[in-house]
Design an enzyme around this catalytic site. Structure first.
Site, short mmCIF file in Angstrom:
data_model
loop_
_atom_site.label_atom_id
_atom_site.label_comp_id
_atom_site.label_asym_id
_atom_site.label_seq_id
_atom_site.Cartn_x
_atom_site.Cartn_y
_atom_site.Cartn_z
N ASN A 151 60.64 2.05 -12.63
CA ASN A 151 59.89 2.43 -11.55
C ASN A 151 59.50 1.24 -10.77
O ASN A 151 59.18 0.13 -11.42
CB ASN A 151 58.50 2.70 -12.22
CG ASN A 151 58.54 3.91 -13.38
OD1 ASN A 151 59.29 4.73 -13.05
ND2 ASN A 151 57.56 3.92 -14.31
N SER A 159 53.54 0.01 -12.96
CA SER A 159 52.15 -0.83 -13.30
C SER A 159 52.01 -2.58 -13.57
O SER A 159 51.12 -3.16 -12.99
CB SER A 159 51.15 -0.16 -14.42
OG SER A 159 52.20 -0.20 -15.52
N HIS A 164 61.42 -4.73 -14.31
CA HIS A 164 61.70 -4.38 -15.83
C HIS A 164 62.09 -2.95 -15.42
O HIS A 164 61.97 -1.98 -14.51
CB HIS A 164 60.45 -4.33 -16.43
CG HIS A 164 59.30 -3.15 -15.96
ND1 HIS A 164 58.55 -3.77 -15.00
CD2 HIS A 164 58.89 -2.06 -16.63
CE1 HIS A 164 57.70 -2.78 -14.95
NE2 HIS A 164 57.82 -1.67 -15.79
N CYS A 194 84.95 20.24 -14.92
CA CYS A 194 83.37 19.60 -14.95
C CYS A 194 83.00 19.73 -13.62
O CYS A 194 83.54 19.17 -12.64
CB CYS A 194 83.42 17.82 -15.43
SG CYS A 194 82.06 16.99 -14.93
N PHE A 306 53.59 23.23 -3.14
CA PHE A 306 54.85 24.03 -2.75
C PHE A 306 55.71 23.68 -3.66
O PHE A 306 56.41 24.56 -4.37
CB PHE A 306 55.40 24.11 -1.18
CG PHE A 306 56.42 24.66 -1.12
CD1 PHE A 306 56.69 25.97 -1.07
CD2 PHE A 306 57.82 24.05 -1.05
CE1 PHE A 306 57.86 26.84 -1.34
CE2 PHE A 306 59.02 24.59 -0.91
CZ PHE A 306 59.26 26.05 -1.07
ZN ZN Z 1 83.45 14.92 -15.00
#
Ligand code: ZN
Ligand code: ZN
Length: 335
Positions: A151, A159, A164, A194, A306
């Protein structure tokens, strides 16, 4: 007319609101700019050198001499490793004890540092520490999922100012992770491929949403990006787990993450952002259908009713225009 776009991998829909579309340039001053008034050292900061609490430390790099990065246990953890893992399901009361790990990676000795302005080698140290600690935590058989996130800035939920990243290891696979894994498994069953490798292949062929590339990684704005400048940083090599990263990939990763963050820093004037390492659950590290990546989300739009009611975001920018803006933002790769 607006356009609904679906993410091939997650099957999530987004509304690209081209009628109220804003050009990427409209976001240039969305951030807070450089942190001029913040000191290098804050006597009251628990993460600053001199204030280290050794009993909370889980890892430091390098192991001897002054540390460059440290991982410490969160003083107020969401989950903690002590105790027994107990499940108790009785009707609506479905409970488990809060077993897990909640740790903080301190990214720099400097209180006013930011990843975007650090060297690629220093950013690599951050990810190396995350990988080493994650591999240790995964040895605990109670742990099913390791969530790594950052964050940056108030509207991203930070905060504490000292730079960090956080690690939260859980005794469950979160529903959101399970739903994405189920989608990826379904695609693999149908296509024998994949889905993330396929997304990467399509994006590299088209090039319109690619921001930058290195030997081992590609940064792109997804076709169905949920918001302005949302970016995926994907390894070219198919690997389900972030903790399966190789040494050469780690060294490369520091460079591309720093480049992307620097582009946001310069292009949008140091915006608040989150990043999340999307990796496989700990027991699914070797599967063919999952592919780890980092998702980078500048906090430029506020989710409202929404989004809450539909799970669908309205993106007011064209992903292709955001990619072009970021491509052009003046960063010399690897600086
Ligand atoms: Zn992959
Ligand atoms: Zn500090």
């Amino acid at each position: 007319m607006t356009q609904l776009r679906q993410n091939l991998a997650t099957k999530e829909w987004v509304i690209i609101a081209t009628e109220r579309a804003r050009r990427p340039d409209d976001f240039i001053h969305s951030g807070h700019g450089p942190a001029h008034d913040v000191p290098e050292l804050d006597a009251h900061c628990p993460f600053c050198p001199g204030n280290e609490e050794d009993e909370l430390e889980a890892l430091r790099l390098p192991e001897t001499g002054p540390w460059e990065v440290r991982i410490v246990r969160n003083l107020y953890p969401a989950v903690a490793p002590e105790g027994m893992l107990v499940r108790d399901f009785a009707g609506v009361a479905r409970e488990m004890s809060g077993i897990g790990y909640h740790e903080i990676l301190v990214e720099s000795r400097l209180h006013n540092e930011t990843l975007a302005l650090m060297t690629p080698a220093a950013v690599t140290s951050v990810f190396r520490a995350l990988v080493e600690r994650g591999r240790e935590i995964a040895q605990d058989r109670r742990i099913e999922m390791i969530v790594i996130f950052k964050n940056h800035g108030h509207s991203a939920g930070a905060s504490l100012l000292h730079p960090h990243t956080q690690i939260v290891a859980l005794p469950i696979v979160p529903n959101d992770v399970r739903v994405r894994a189920d989608e990826a498994r379904r695609y693999y069953d149908q296509q024998g491929q994949c889905v993330f490798c396929d997304v990467l292949g399509h994006e590299l062929a088209s090039q319109t949403r690619i921001v930058c590339e290195t030997d081992h990684f590609v940064a792109l704005v997804p076709y169905a990006a949920a918001g302005p400048f949302n970016t995926w940083i994907m390894p070219r090599r198919h690997t389900a787990s972030f903790f399966g990263i190789t040494e050469v990939e780690l060294e490369d990763l520091g460079g591309i993450v720093q480049t992307m963050l620097r582009k946001l820093y310069e292009g949008l004037y140091n915006p608040d952002y989150n990043f999340v390492v999307r990796t496989a659950p700990t027991r699914d590290g070797g599967v063919d259908y999952l592919h780890w990546y980092i998702t980078l989300v500048p906090r430029l739009a506020q989710a409202a009713g929404f989004e809450l009611g539909s799970g669908i975001f309205i993106n007011v920018t064209l992903p292709e225009a955001c990619a072009e803006f970021l491509r052009k933002t003046g960063v010399v790769d690897g600086l």
